[in-house]
Design a protein around this motif. Structure first.
Motif, PDB file in Angstrom:
ATOM      1  N   PHE A  97     -28.066  87.574  43.688  1.00 48.22           N
ATOM      2  CA  PHE A  97     -29.281  88.313  43.360  1.00 48.22           C
ATOM      3  C   PHE A  97     -29.963  88.974  44.548  1.00 48.22           C
ATOM      4  O   PHE A  97     -30.617  89.987  44.390  1.00 48.22           O
ATOM      5  CB  PHE A  97     -30.291  87.391  42.672  1.00 48.22           C
ATOM      6  N   LYS A  98     -29.866  88.411  45.723  1.00 41.61           N
ATOM      7  CA  LYS A  98     -30.566  88.973  46.879  1.00 41.61           C
ATOM      8  C   LYS A  98     -29.903  90.279  47.306  1.00 41.61           C
ATOM      9  O   LYS A  98     -28.693  90.381  47.359  1.00 41.61           O
ATOM     10  CB  LYS A  98     -30.531  87.974  48.049  1.00 41.61           C
ATOM     11  N   LYS A  99     -30.727  91.255  47.598  1.00 40.92           N
ATOM     12  CA  LYS A  99     -30.215  92.533  48.075  1.00 40.92           C
ATOM     13  C   LYS A  99     -29.403  92.303  49.337  1.00 40.92           C
ATOM     14  O   LYS A  99     -29.739  91.465  50.167  1.00 40.92           O
ATOM     15  CB  LYS A  99     -31.374  93.478  48.399  1.00 40.92           C
ATOM     16  N   LYS A 100     -28.351  93.072  49.465  1.00 39.09           N
ATOM     17  CA  LYS A 100     -27.528  92.974  50.673  1.00 39.09           C
ATOM     18  C   LYS A 100     -28.380  93.422  51.855  1.00 39.09           C
ATOM     19  O   LYS A 100     -28.897  94.527  51.879  1.00 39.09           O
ATOM     20  CB  LYS A 100     -26.278  93.842  50.557  1.00 39.09           C
ATOM     21  N   LYS A 101     -28.519  92.578  52.809  1.00 39.10           N
ATOM     22  CA  LYS A 101     -29.377  92.838  53.944  1.00 39.10           C
ATOM     23  C   LYS A 101     -28.709  92.234  55.171  1.00 39.10           C
ATOM     24  O   LYS A 101     -28.093  91.186  55.084  1.00 39.10           O
ATOM     25  CB  LYS A 101     -30.718  92.164  53.662  1.00 39.10           C
ATOM     26  N   ARG A 102     -28.829  92.906  56.299  1.00 39.20           N
ATOM     27  CA  ARG A 102     -28.217  92.363  57.498  1.00 39.20           C
ATOM     28  C   ARG A 102     -29.184  91.425  58.214  1.00 39.20           C
ATOM     29  O   ARG A 102     -30.398  91.539  58.059  1.00 39.20           O
ATOM     30  CB  ARG A 102     -27.769  93.484  58.422  1.00 39.20           C
ATOM     31  N   GLN A 103     -28.620  90.512  58.973  1.00 41.33           N
ATOM     32  CA  GLN A 103     -29.479  89.625  59.744  1.00 41.33           C
ATOM     33  C   GLN A 103     -30.028  90.376  60.945  1.00 41.33           C
ATOM     34  O   GLN A 103     -29.471  91.381  61.371  1.00 41.33           O
ATOM     35  CB  GLN A 103     -28.743  88.362  60.155  1.00 41.33           C
ATOM     36  N   TRP A 104     -31.119  89.881  61.486  1.00 39.59           N
ATOM     37  CA  TRP A 104     -31.751  90.533  62.628  1.00 39.59           C
ATOM     38  C   TRP A 104     -30.859  90.441  63.857  1.00 39.59           C
ATOM     39  O   TRP A 104     -30.048  89.529  63.987  1.00 39.59           O
ATOM     40  CB  TRP A 104     -33.093  89.877  62.918  1.00 39.59           C
ATOM     41  N   GLN A 105     -31.078  91.370  64.786  1.00 40.75           N
ATOM     42  CA  GLN A 105     -30.271  91.417  66.008  1.00 40.75           C
ATOM     43  C   GLN A 105     -30.828  90.544  67.127  1.00 40.75           C
ATOM     44  O   GLN A 105     -30.248  90.480  68.205  1.00 40.75           O
ATOM     45  CB  GLN A 105     -30.152  92.863  66.487  1.00 40.75           C
ATOM     46  N   PHE A 106     -31.929  89.850  66.893  1.00 44.89           N
ATOM     47  CA  PHE A 106     -32.583  89.053  67.928  1.00 44.89           C
ATOM     48  C   PHE A 106     -32.405  87.557  67.680  1.00 44.89           C
ATOM     49  O   PHE A 106     -32.292  87.121  66.545  1.00 44.89           O
ATOM     50  CB  PHE A 106     -34.087  89.369  67.987  1.00 44.89           C
ATOM     51  N   THR A 107     -32.444  86.786  68.760  1.00 42.70           N
ATOM     52  CA  THR A 107     -32.428  85.330  68.675  1.00 42.70           C
ATOM     53  C   THR A 107     -33.848  84.825  68.903  1.00 42.70           C
ATOM     54  O   THR A 107     -34.723  85.582  69.351  1.00 42.70           O
ATOM     55  CB  THR A 107     -31.515  84.722  69.752  1.00 42.70           C
ATOM     56  N   GLU A 108     -34.053  83.548  68.660  1.00 40.75           N
ATOM     57  CA  GLU A 108     -35.364  82.956  68.911  1.00 40.75           C
ATOM     58  C   GLU A 108     -35.750  83.125  70.388  1.00 40.75           C
ATOM     59  O   GLU A 108     -36.896  83.427  70.707  1.00 40.75           O
ATOM     60  CB  GLU A 108     -35.374  81.452  68.574  1.00 40.75           C
ATOM     61  N   LYS A 109     -34.780  82.940  71.287  1.00 39.51           N
ATOM     62  CA  LYS A 109     -35.039  83.074  72.723  1.00 39.51           C
ATOM     63  C   LYS A 109     -35.431  84.507  73.080  1.00 39.51           C
ATOM     64  O   LYS A 109     -36.353  84.731  73.867  1.00 39.51           O
ATOM     65  CB  LYS A 109     -33.798  82.642  73.510  1.00 39.51           C
ATOM     66  N   GLN A 110     -34.770  85.482  72.500  1.00 42.83           N
ATOM     67  CA  GLN A 110     -35.094  86.885  72.781  1.00 42.83           C
ATOM     68  C   GLN A 110     -36.488  87.241  72.268  1.00 42.83           C
ATOM     69  O   GLN A 110     -37.192  88.041  72.889  1.00 42.83           O
ATOM     70  CB  GLN A 110     -34.051  87.799  72.157  1.00 42.83           C
ATOM     71  N   LEU A 111     -36.888  86.662  71.167  1.00 45.90           N
ATOM     72  CA  LEU A 111     -38.225  86.931  70.637  1.00 45.90           C
ATOM     73  C   LEU A 111     -39.301  86.482  71.626  1.00 45.90           C
ATOM     74  O   LEU A 111     -40.346  87.123  71.756  1.00 45.90           O
ATOM     75  CB  LEU A 111     -38.425  86.234  69.283  1.00 45.90           C
ATOM     76  N   LEU A 112     -39.042  85.401  72.327  1.00 45.17           N
ATOM     77  CA  LEU A 112     -40.008  84.898  73.308  1.00 45.17           C
ATOM     78  C   LEU A 112     -40.143  85.823  74.519  1.00 45.17           C
ATOM     79  O   LEU A 112     -41.089  85.686  75.297  1.00 45.17           O
ATOM     80  CB  LEU A 112     -39.617  83.491  73.766  1.00 45.17           C
ATOM     81  N   GLU A 113     -39.244  86.763  74.670  1.00 38.72           N
ATOM     82  CA  GLU A 113     -39.305  87.719  75.776  1.00 38.72           C
ATOM     83  C   GLU A 113     -40.111  88.970  75.436  1.00 38.72           C
ATOM     84  O   GLU A 113     -40.354  89.810  76.296  1.00 38.72           O
ATOM     85  CB  GLU A 113     -37.880  88.104  76.195  1.00 38.72           C
ATOM     86  N   PHE A 114     -40.544  89.101  74.178  1.00 32.71           N
ATOM     87  CA  PHE A 114     -41.371  90.239  73.785  1.00 32.71           C
ATOM     88  C   PHE A 114     -42.739  90.129  74.453  1.00 32.71           C
ATOM     89  O   PHE A 114     -43.145  89.057  74.915  1.00 32.71           O
ATOM     90  CB  PHE A 114     -41.550  90.265  72.261  1.00 32.71           C
ATOM     91  N   GLN A 115     -43.456  91.246  74.477  1.00 31.72           N
ATOM     92  CA  GLN A 115     -44.815  91.274  75.040  1.00 31.72           C
ATOM     93  C   GLN A 115     -45.664  90.200  74.371  1.00 31.72           C
ATOM     94  O   GLN A 115     -45.532  89.930  73.177  1.00 31.72           O
ATOM     95  CB  GLN A 115     -45.420  92.659  74.830  1.00 31.72           C
ATOM     96  N   GLU A 116     -46.559  89.611  75.131  1.00 33.63           N
ATOM     97  CA  GLU A 116     -47.319  88.437  74.696  1.00 33.63           C
ATOM     98  C   GLU A 116     -48.057  88.609  73.363  1.00 33.63           C
ATOM     99  O   GLU A 116     -48.113  87.691  72.570  1.00 33.63           O
ATOM    100  CB  GLU A 116     -48.317  88.033  75.780  1.00 33.63           C
ATOM    101  N   ASP A 117     -48.629  89.765  73.110  1.00 30.35           N
ATOM    102  CA  ASP A 117     -49.438  89.947  71.902  1.00 30.35           C
ATOM    103  C   ASP A 117     -48.650  90.579  70.743  1.00 30.35           C
ATOM    104  O   ASP A 117     -49.224  90.957  69.730  1.00 30.35           O
ATOM    105  CB  ASP A 117     -50.676  90.788  72.207  1.00 30.35           C
ATOM    106  N   SER A 118     -47.334  90.661  70.882  1.00 24.74           N
ATOM    107  CA  SER A 118     -46.514  91.329  69.870  1.00 24.74           C
ATOM    108  C   SER A 118     -46.125  90.395  68.727  1.00 24.74           C
ATOM    109  O   SER A 118     -46.143  89.169  68.861  1.00 24.74           O
ATOM    110  CB  SER A 118     -45.237  91.879  70.505  1.00 24.74           C
TER     111      SER A 118
END
Length: 161
Positions: free
Chosen positions: A24-45
């Motif tokens: 039932f779920k629409k075909k969707k790709r997983q995100w290209q980021f890992t949890e560790k990479q997310l922590l490297e984003f700008q602080e308020d993002s």
């Protein structure tokens, strides 16, 4: 008694989730980021806030379910079972409609009726927010989290160009 009811709901969720994603779920790709990479984003993002969310709760990203975790951040809904059901009510109020959401609402209401007031309040909160349930949040990871959250929560505010 509540613990047994929650275990039952978790069992049903686990058994139906795989079927739901497959059929039932629409075909969707997983995100290209890992949890560790997310922590490297700008602080308020949004990306950084999501990385901090995963770290704080010890969660890992579930492929193709990343938007669900953003919904927790945007709505302020917790991660315990009754809060998960409340978030489904909020998303229903926001306009989302599918079989999995309806099943969660019905089963949650029947098995955990003592939270009905919280569920009703979540539904109203969702109705009062801009429709966001269908957004691609991966494309918004660089955006200021507070501005994005405020924008979604101000349904009737004018959009300035």
């Amino acid at each position: 008694m509540k613990k047994l009811r929650v275990k039952f709901l978790l069992f049903v969720y686990d058994k139906t989730q795989k079927l739901y994603r497959k059929y039932f779920k629409k075909k969707k790709r997983q995100w290209q980021f890992t949890e560790k990479q997310l922590l490297e984003f700008q602080e308020d993002s949004l990306g950084r806030k999501l990385g901090e969310f995963y770290k704080k709760y010890g969660f890992t990203m579930i492929p193709k379910m990343e938007d669900h975790d953003v919904h927790h951040l945007i709505t302020g809904c917790g991660t315990n079972f009754e809060d998960e059901i409340a978030m489904q009510f909020l998303l229903f109020g926001n306009g989302k409609l599918n079989a999995h959401l309806l099943a969660a609402i019905v089963l949650g209401s029947l098995i955990l009726p003592e939270y009905y007031k919280i569920y009703r309040k979540a539904y109203q909160k969702g109705k009062n927010m801009r429709p966001f349930y269908h957004w691609d949040f991966e494309a918004l990871l660089w955006q200021n989290f507070e501005h994005l959250k405020d924008f979604i929560q101000q349904k009737n505010a004018p959009v300035l160009y």
